[in-house]
Write a protein that holds these residues in place. Structure first.
Motif, mmCIF file in Angstrom:
data_model
loop_
_atom_site.group_PDB
_atom_site.id
_atom_site.type_symbol
_atom_site.label_atom_id
_atom_site.label_comp_id
_atom_site.label_asym_id
_atom_site.label_seq_id
_atom_site.Cartn_x
_atom_site.Cartn_y
_atom_site.Cartn_z
ATOM 1 N N GLY A 1 -56.420 79.328 22.116
ATOM 2 C CA GLY A 1 -55.947 80.502 22.842
ATOM 3 C C GLY A 1 -57.095 81.346 23.367
ATOM 4 O O GLY A 1 -58.268 81.054 23.135
ATOM 5 N N GLU A 2 -56.770 82.363 24.097
ATOM 6 C CA GLU A 2 -57.862 83.207 24.626
ATOM 7 C C GLU A 2 -58.237 84.254 23.563
ATOM 8 O O GLU A 2 -57.456 84.583 22.673
ATOM 9 C CB GLU A 2 -57.447 83.830 25.963
ATOM 10 C CG GLU A 2 -56.218 84.680 25.909
ATOM 11 C CD GLU A 2 -56.537 86.136 26.159
ATOM 12 O OE1 GLU A 2 -57.715 86.421 26.415
ATOM 13 O OE2 GLU A 2 -55.627 86.938 26.058
ATOM 14 N N ILE A 3 -59.437 84.773 23.697
ATOM 15 C CA ILE A 3 -60.025 85.569 22.615
ATOM 16 C C ILE A 3 -59.201 86.815 22.244
ATOM 17 O O ILE A 3 -59.114 87.198 21.081
ATOM 18 C CB ILE A 3 -61.487 85.923 22.979
ATOM 19 C CG1 ILE A 3 -62.270 86.269 21.720
ATOM 20 C CG2 ILE A 3 -61.577 87.024 24.018
ATOM 21 C CD1 ILE A 3 -63.697 85.843 21.760
ATOM 22 N N GLY A 4 -58.555 87.402 23.257
ATOM 23 C CA GLY A 4 -57.725 88.586 22.996
ATOM 24 C C GLY A 4 -56.597 88.277 22.029
ATOM 25 O O GLY A 4 -56.281 89.056 21.134
ATOM 26 N N ASN A 5 -55.988 87.088 22.188
ATOM 27 C CA ASN A 5 -54.892 86.692 21.315
ATOM 28 C C ASN A 5 -55.375 86.411 19.887
ATOM 29 O O ASN A 5 -54.678 86.676 18.916
ATOM 30 C CB ASN A 5 -54.188 85.460 21.870
ATOM 31 C CG ASN A 5 -53.311 85.821 23.050
ATOM 32 O OD1 ASN A 5 -52.914 86.983 23.185
ATOM 33 N ND2 ASN A 5 -53.049 84.863 23.913
ATOM 34 N N ILE A 6 -56.571 85.857 19.783
ATOM 35 C CA ILE A 6 -57.139 85.584 18.451
ATOM 36 C C ILE A 6 -57.287 86.904 17.701
ATOM 37 O O ILE A 6 -56.906 87.032 16.541
ATOM 38 C CB ILE A 6 -58.504 84.874 18.563
ATOM 39 C CG1 ILE A 6 -58.325 83.521 19.244
ATOM 40 C CG2 ILE A 6 -59.130 84.706 17.190
ATOM 41 C CD1 ILE A 6 -59.608 82.752 19.469
ATOM 42 N N LYS A 7 -57.819 87.893 18.396
ATOM 43 C CA LYS A 7 -58.009 89.210 17.774
ATOM 44 C C LYS A 7 -56.673 89.798 17.349
ATOM 45 O O LYS A 7 -56.534 90.342 16.252
ATOM 46 C CB LYS A 7 -58.712 90.149 18.753
ATOM 47 C CG LYS A 7 -60.220 90.116 18.617
ATOM 48 C CD LYS A 7 -60.815 91.271 19.369
ATOM 49 C CE LYS A 7 -62.243 90.954 19.770
ATOM 50 N NZ LYS A 7 -62.732 91.840 20.795
ATOM 51 N N LYS A 8 -55.676 89.692 18.224
ATOM 52 C CA LYS A 8 -54.342 90.229 17.900
ATOM 53 C C LYS A 8 -53.795 89.577 16.632
ATOM 54 O O LYS A 8 -53.227 90.230 15.771
ATOM 55 C CB LYS A 8 -53.373 89.995 19.069
ATOM 56 C CG LYS A 8 -53.436 91.076 20.124
ATOM 57 C CD LYS A 8 -52.381 90.823 21.190
ATOM 58 C CE LYS A 8 -52.660 91.701 22.402
ATOM 59 N NZ LYS A 8 -51.858 91.310 23.550
ATOM 60 N N GLY A 9 -53.967 88.242 16.550
ATOM 61 C CA GLY A 9 -53.504 87.501 15.370
ATOM 62 C C GLY A 9 -54.182 87.998 14.102
ATOM 63 O O GLY A 9 -53.539 88.211 13.071
ATOM 64 N N LEU A 10 -55.486 88.215 14.190
ATOM 65 C CA LEU A 10 -56.238 88.675 13.021
ATOM 66 C C LEU A 10 -55.808 90.091 12.615
ATOM 67 O O LEU A 10 -55.674 90.400 11.433
ATOM 68 C CB LEU A 10 -57.746 88.647 13.309
ATOM 69 C CG LEU A 10 -58.382 87.251 13.364
ATOM 70 C CD1 LEU A 10 -59.792 87.323 13.929
ATOM 71 C CD2 LEU A 10 -58.408 86.603 11.978
ATOM 72 N N ILE A 11 -55.582 90.932 13.629
ATOM 73 C CA ILE A 11 -55.152 92.309 13.336
ATOM 74 C C ILE A 11 -53.818 92.301 12.587
ATOM 75 O O ILE A 11 -53.625 93.035 11.617
ATOM 76 C CB ILE A 11 -55.073 93.151 14.641
ATOM 77 C CG1 ILE A 11 -56.485 93.420 15.168
ATOM 78 C CG2 ILE A 11 -54.331 94.469 14.406
ATOM 79 C CD1 ILE A 11 -56.545 94.006 16.562
ATOM 80 N N GLU A 12 -52.901 91.427 13.029
ATOM 81 C CA GLU A 12 -51.611 91.307 12.327
ATOM 82 C C GLU A 12 -51.825 90.879 10.882
ATOM 83 O O GLU A 12 -51.176 91.366 9.968
ATOM 84 C CB GLU A 12 -50.691 90.301 13.051
ATOM 85 C CG GLU A 12 -50.144 90.803 14.370
ATOM 86 C CD GLU A 12 -49.460 92.161 14.250
ATOM 87 O OE1 GLU A 12 -48.636 92.328 13.336
ATOM 88 O OE2 GLU A 12 -49.766 93.064 15.063
ATOM 89 N N LEU A 13 -52.763 89.973 10.701
ATOM 90 C CA LEU A 13 -53.078 89.490 9.347
ATOM 91 C C LEU A 13 -53.592 90.646 8.467
ATOM 92 O O LEU A 13 -53.190 90.797 7.315
ATOM 93 C CB LEU A 13 -54.157 88.413 9.476
ATOM 94 C CG LEU A 13 -54.508 87.530 8.296
ATOM 95 C CD1 LEU A 13 -55.108 86.246 8.818
ATOM 96 C CD2 LEU A 13 -55.465 88.194 7.349
ATOM 97 N N PHE A 14 -54.463 91.485 9.046
ATOM 98 C CA PHE A 14 -54.993 92.618 8.268
ATOM 99 C C PHE A 14 -53.883 93.611 7.929
ATOM 100 O O PHE A 14 -53.890 94.210 6.858
ATOM 101 C CB PHE A 14 -56.126 93.323 9.038
ATOM 102 C CG PHE A 14 -57.320 92.446 9.293
ATOM 103 C CD1 PHE A 14 -57.732 91.529 8.341
ATOM 104 C CD2 PHE A 14 -58.025 92.515 10.495
ATOM 105 C CE1 PHE A 14 -58.826 90.696 8.568
ATOM 106 C CE2 PHE A 14 -59.114 91.690 10.729
ATOM 107 C CZ PHE A 14 -59.514 90.782 9.769
ATOM 108 N N LYS A 15 -52.933 93.759 8.849
ATOM 109 C CA LYS A 15 -51.805 94.669 8.584
ATOM 110 C C LYS A 15 -50.978 94.163 7.395
ATOM 111 O O LYS A 15 -50.510 94.951 6.572
ATOM 112 C CB LYS A 15 -50.913 94.787 9.827
ATOM 113 C CG LYS A 15 -51.492 95.688 10.907
ATOM 114 C CD LYS A 15 -50.519 95.757 12.072
ATOM 115 C CE LYS A 15 -51.078 96.557 13.225
ATOM 116 N NZ LYS A 15 -50.248 96.420 14.429
ATOM 117 N N ILE A 16 -50.809 92.845 7.339
ATOM 118 C CA ILE A 16 -50.049 92.269 6.217
ATOM 119 C C ILE A 16 -50.789 92.519 4.896
ATOM 120 O O ILE A 16 -50.196 92.894 3.891
ATOM 121 C CB ILE A 16 -49.816 90.751 6.436
ATOM 122 C CG1 ILE A 16 -48.881 90.544 7.631
ATOM 123 C CG2 ILE A 16 -49.245 90.087 5.189
ATOM 124 C CD1 ILE A 16 -48.807 89.114 8.139
#
Ligand SMILES: [Zn+2]
Length: 303
Positions: free
Chosen positions: A234-249
């Motif tokens: 995926g593109e880098i913006g989506n990777i960051k979004k995925g990681l941010i969701e992970l940190f929220k969890i």
């Protein structure tokens, strides 16, 4: 250890009984009197005829069945913060016998934290040791000075942190233990070294605790790696979004106070320095910058 708000007026019924007050009055006038564990435990039989403790039942409401010192889920014992019968560091001390049935002096502790060789009868201080119960001018017992935050008791300047008086985040942090790949707890207060002394008294760096904290980290690192792999194309913006969701969890998990090691979980997901030292250092170099950027964005609330 995490900070706990316990209502010191919300006492188990056994500790408010007239018979307990009478037993305490006898104990104060005759210190050699037997201290009754049936009182400070509040022993009773449940419907299955099993011996239970009404004091532990009440402590469990506030501590969620966890040890006050190591935050491990356990069947806790009633621990006397100020030891009731002797003080290891002061051989002439008879123990704080007058606090045997004092609610604020009772904490839930697992056997490994509570046993001899760990906390046991230890209570090192840096101030003026109190040897006698507090009395009024007319010679009667001054029950108003039994609580652990009473000035004369605070003036003892105990090294051992009390989770309802001392906010552990000011005294304790965590670091990687490279010997066994676990996570060690460490003191961060400079002046009193109460953090390190508490760790030493309760043996909070015993092997099973270091390994259990390490396993929590392994799980987070594993999820980060999975996240990076899945989003690899995926593109880098989506990777960051995925990681941010992970940190929220992870943040959600850290506020679930029924879980073990909440202080550790909270610091990992809120403290950038600890995150870098413990999580980032476990990732491959090529992954570190994107995970670090995502963590900063999560901290700043960016999406
Ligand atoms: Zn413990």
């Amino acid at each position: 250890m995490r900070f706990i708000k316990r209502d010191w007026n919300d006492k188990p019924a056994i500790l408010t009984k007239q018979s307990t007050l009478d037993a305490l009055t006898t104990l104060v006038s005759l210190p050699e009197t037997t201290i009754k564990d049936s009182i400070y435990r509040g022993t009773y039989k449940n419907e299955q005829n099993l011996t239970k403790s009404s004091v532990i039942d009440k402590l469990n409401i506030y501590y969620h069945h966890k040890c006050a010192y190591c935050e491990t889920l356990s069947t806790p014992e009633v621990e006397h913060y100020r030891p009731k019968r002797s003080v290891e560091e002061e051989t002439s001390h008879r123990g704080y016998y007058w606090l045997s049935y004092e609610w604020s002096n009772l904490l839930p502790a697992c056997h490994d934290c509570n046993k001899r060789g760990s906390k046991g009868t230890r209570f090192p201080i840096n101030g003026d040791r109190v040897f006698m119960p507090p009395f009024n001018e007319n010679g009667t017992i001054d029950f108003s000075k039994f609580k652990v935050d009473t000035e004369v008791l605070l003036n003892e300047r105990p090294y051992l942190l009390h989770p309802e008086i001392d906010n552990p985040t000011k005294f304790l942090s965590f670091e990687r233990d490279y010997k066994n790949d676990g996570i060690a707890i460490c003191g961060i207060d400079i002046e009193g070294e109460r953090g390190n002394k508490t760790i030493e008294i309760c043996q909070l760096n015993r092997e099973p605790l270091k390994i259990a904290r390490g396993k929590l980290i392994d799980n987070i690192v594993l999820t980060i790696n999975l996240c990076l792999k899945m989003l690899d194309l995926g593109e880098i913006g989506n990777i960051k979004k995925g990681l941010i969701e992970l940190f929220k969890i992870e943040k959600e998990k850290s506020i679930d106070i029924t879980q073990e090691h909440i202080l550790f979980r909270t610091l990992i997901i809120t403290n950038e320095e600890i995150f870098e030292q413990i999580i980032l250092s476990k990732l491959e170099l090529s992954q570190q910058s994107i995970v670090s950027e995502a963590f900063k964005a999560y901290k700043n609330g960016d999406l």
